[in-house]
Design a protein around this motif. Structure first.
Motif, PDB file in Angstrom:
ATOM      1  N   SER A 159       0.871  -1.171   0.000  1.00 60.99           N
ATOM      2  CA  SER A 159       0.000   0.000   0.000  1.00 60.99           C
ATOM      3  C   SER A 159       0.910   1.224   0.000  1.00 60.99           C
ATOM      4  O   SER A 159       2.107   1.120   0.321  1.00 60.99           O
ATOM      5  N   PRO A 160       0.373   2.388  -0.329  1.00 59.72           N
ATOM      6  CA  PRO A 160       1.207   3.590  -0.241  1.00 59.72           C
ATOM      7  C   PRO A 160       1.783   3.795   1.165  1.00 59.72           C
ATOM      8  O   PRO A 160       2.950   4.182   1.308  1.00 59.72           O
ATOM      9  N   ASP A 161       1.009   3.497   2.213  1.00 64.90           N
ATOM     10  CA  ASP A 161       1.509   3.642   3.581  1.00 64.90           C
ATOM     11  C   ASP A 161       2.706   2.728   3.830  1.00 64.90           C
ATOM     12  O   ASP A 161       3.704   3.140   4.418  1.00 64.90           O
ATOM     13  N   GLN A 162       2.624   1.486   3.374  1.00 66.45           N
ATOM     14  CA  GLN A 162       3.743   0.561   3.556  1.00 66.45           C
ATOM     15  C   GLN A 162       4.964   1.010   2.758  1.00 66.45           C
ATOM     16  O   GLN A 162       6.093   0.890   3.225  1.00 66.45           O
ATOM     17  N   ALA A 163       4.753   1.528   1.558  1.00 69.16           N
ATOM     18  CA  ALA A 163       5.869   2.037   0.752  1.00 69.16           C
ATOM     19  C   ALA A 163       6.536   3.219   1.452  1.00 69.16           C
ATOM     20  O   ALA A 163       7.771   3.325   1.455  1.00 69.16           O
ATOM     21  N   GLU A 164       5.745   4.090   2.066  1.00 71.36           N
ATOM     22  CA  GLU A 164       6.316   5.215   2.813  1.00 71.36           C
ATOM     23  C   GLU A 164       7.159   4.727   3.978  1.00 71.36           C
ATOM     24  O   GLU A 164       8.211   5.300   4.279  1.00 71.36           O
ATOM     25  N   ARG A 165       6.732   3.644   4.631  1.00 71.90           N
ATOM     26  CA  ARG A 165       7.509   3.086   5.742  1.00 71.90           C
ATOM     27  C   ARG A 165       8.835   2.504   5.251  1.00 71.90           C
ATOM     28  O   ARG A 165       9.854   2.611   5.930  1.00 71.90           O
ATOM     29  N   ILE A 166       8.830   1.889   4.070  1.00 75.31           N
ATOM     30  CA  ILE A 166      10.075   1.362   3.501  1.00 75.31           C
ATOM     31  C   ILE A 166      11.039   2.511   3.220  1.00 75.31           C
ATOM     32  O   ILE A 166      12.222   2.440   3.567  1.00 75.31           O
ATOM     33  N   VAL A 167      10.532   3.579   2.611  1.00 75.74           N
ATOM     34  CA  VAL A 167      11.373   4.737   2.314  1.00 75.74           C
ATOM     35  C   VAL A 167      11.943   5.325   3.606  1.00 75.74           C
ATOM     36  O   VAL A 167      13.119   5.699   3.662  1.00 75.74           O
ATOM     37  N   ALA A 168      11.131   5.362   4.656  1.00 80.15           N
ATOM     38  CA  ALA A 168      11.572   5.916   5.942  1.00 80.15           C
ATOM     39  C   ALA A 168      12.412   4.938   6.758  1.00 80.15           C
ATOM     40  O   ALA A 168      13.021   5.333   7.755  1.00 80.15           O
ATOM     41  N   GLY A 169      12.438   3.663   6.356  1.00 83.49           N
ATOM     42  CA  GLY A 169      13.173   2.655   7.122  1.00 83.49           C
ATOM     43  C   GLY A 169      12.517   2.331   8.451  1.00 83.49           C
ATOM     44  O   GLY A 169      13.196   2.014   9.424  1.00 83.49           O
TER      45      GLY A 169
END
Length: 167
Positions: free
Chosen positions: A15-25
């Motif tokens: 999801s976009p939220d999960q992708a944002e978490r990957i980018v943020a580590g």
């Protein structure tokens, strides 16, 4: 949307939220990351997915997937589509694994599943590329049935095509 499941892997749609978490580590409480995840390629893939979401909306099912091992649930890499299909039914894909799990057949297994998914969803052509020096990626694509169709000074280009787009 459901995950794609193989013998050893779960390809979890991001999801976009999960992708944002990957980018943020920053994993969420429900996600377990293997040491070394996310790698630079995973962050780049998540950023590409977020860019597609921002410009044209969430492309799922032709979005990004996190590769997780079934035996322990740890995220070990990512793969996915660079965006929705073009007007000819073609997509471009990318994939990567953290260094500690390479050489175990996970990338080929994940790529075969993604190709089968694409074909079942009407895709007629899947494209990918790799640097000349990346023999491992070339072997992964060949093992998954992709063939080299061109090269230039920097990259080798691979594709798989189906006349009907359905398997």
């Amino acid at each position: 949307m459901n995950a794609l499941v193989t013998a050893r892997l779960i390809l979890h749609p991001l999801s976009p939220d999960q992708a944002e978490r990957i980018v943020a580590g920053a994993p969420d409480a429900r996600t377990s990351w293997a040491p070394g995840y996310p790698a630079a390629g995973d962050v780049a893939g998540a950023m590409r997915f977020l860019s597609v979401c921002a410009s044209s909306g969430d492309p799922r099912p032709f979005g990004a997937y996190e590769i997780r091992r079934r035996d322990d649930g740890h995220a070990i890499g990512g793969l996915g589509f660079h965006g929705p299909a073009d007007h000819d039914g073609a997509v471009t894909i990318g994939y990567g694994l953290i260094p500690s799990v390479r050489g175990q057949g996970y990338a080929s297994e994940a790529l075969r599943a993604l190709l089968a998914f694409a074909r079942a969803h009407g895709i007629t052509r899947v494209r990918a590329d790799t640097d000349h020096a990346n023999d491992a990626s070339r072997r992964v694509m060949a093992a998954a049935g992709m063939r080299q169709v061109a090269e230039d000074a920097r990259l080798r280009y691979f594709e798989t095509t189906w006349a009907d787009g359905a398997g």
